[in-house]
Scaffold this motif. Structure first.
Motif, short mmCIF file in Angstrom:
data_model
loop_
_atom_site.label_atom_id
_atom_site.label_comp_id
_atom_site.label_asym_id
_atom_site.label_seq_id
_atom_site.Cartn_x
_atom_site.Cartn_y
_atom_site.Cartn_z
N VAL A 1 31.20 42.31 32.63
CA VAL A 1 31.53 41.12 33.93
C VAL A 1 30.08 40.70 34.25
O VAL A 1 29.94 39.33 35.49
N LEU A 2 30.29 41.77 35.00
CA LEU A 2 28.62 41.97 36.25
C LEU A 2 27.91 41.40 35.71
O LEU A 2 26.37 40.72 35.98
N TYR B 1 32.90 38.54 45.33
CA TYR B 1 32.25 37.04 45.05
C TYR B 1 32.19 36.45 44.36
O TYR B 1 31.73 35.56 44.01
N GLY B 2 33.51 36.90 43.86
CA GLY B 2 34.27 35.41 42.52
C GLY B 2 33.20 35.62 41.13
O GLY B 2 32.36 36.59 41.55
N VAL B 3 34.27 35.17 40.64
CA VAL B 3 33.64 35.36 39.12
C VAL B 3 33.59 33.93 38.32
O VAL B 3 34.26 33.31 38.30
N ARG B 4 32.30 33.50 37.91
CA ARG B 4 31.60 32.56 38.17
C ARG B 4 32.36 32.67 36.19
O ARG B 4 32.73 30.87 36.02
N MET B 5 31.65 33.78 35.68
CA MET B 5 31.74 33.57 33.77
C MET B 5 32.94 34.24 33.60
O MET B 5 32.81 35.83 33.79
N ARG B 6 34.68 34.62 32.76
CA ARG B 6 35.94 35.14 32.78
C ARG B 6 34.93 36.08 31.65
O ARG B 6 34.62 34.95 30.78
N VAL B 7 35.53 37.12 31.29
CA VAL B 7 34.66 37.46 30.19
C VAL B 7 36.39 38.12 29.57
O VAL B 7 37.07 39.24 30.46
N GLU C 1 25.76 37.25 39.75
CA GLU C 1 26.16 37.12 41.56
C GLU C 1 26.48 37.65 42.18
O GLU C 1 26.81 38.81 43.85
N ILE C 2 27.52 38.28 41.83
CA ILE C 2 28.52 39.70 42.16
C ILE C 2 27.90 40.68 42.52
O ILE C 2 27.61 41.21 43.95
#
Length: 122
Positions: free
Chosen positions: A68-69, A11-17, A74-75
């Motif tokens: 990350v979630l 579903y992609g990562v919009r915000m990296r952690v 959205e993930i």
């Protein structure tokens, strides 16, 4: 552990952690953050007693997926949608989530032994 370690889910990562204590702490929602803080502090006490930093890194590693979630809701929404689709009998979701053919265990064993023979010069 590199700060830029990330997993890119379907579903992609919009915000990296980053895989650091401060980054995980900042990304978690307030309820989960309190639990992380307690585990982190327990790990710090272990470090103080044992001089072993692995306990702290283990806490960060364990909490990083949750962070990350939290940073990318959205993930989880995508995962929940796929679960509902599967529960409703829509198995086409599996076509979207697999990117490699399934291998039978005996085929994997043969491939592994062949590759190991090549590595060892057999």
């Amino acid at each position: 552990m590199a700060d830029a370690d990330v997993t890119t889910p379907l579903y992609g990562v919009r915000m990296r952690v980053d895989k650091t204590g401060p980054a995980v702490h900042a990304a978690l929602d307030p309820e989960r953050r309190a639990e992380f803080e307690a585990e982190f502090r327990n790990a710090l006490a272990h470090v103080d007693d044992q001089f072993d930093l692995d306990a702290v890194q283990d806490v960060v590693e364990r909490w990083w997926p949750a962070a990350v979630l939290c940073a990318n809701p959205e993930i989880q929404e995508g995962i929940d949608t796929d679960r509902r689709r599967t529960t409703d009998g829509d198995h086409t979701v599996f076509d979207q989530t697999t990117s490699y053919p399934h291998v039978h265990p005996e085929d994997a064993d043969e491939a592994l032994h062949g590759a190991m023979g090549d590595v060892h010069g057999h």
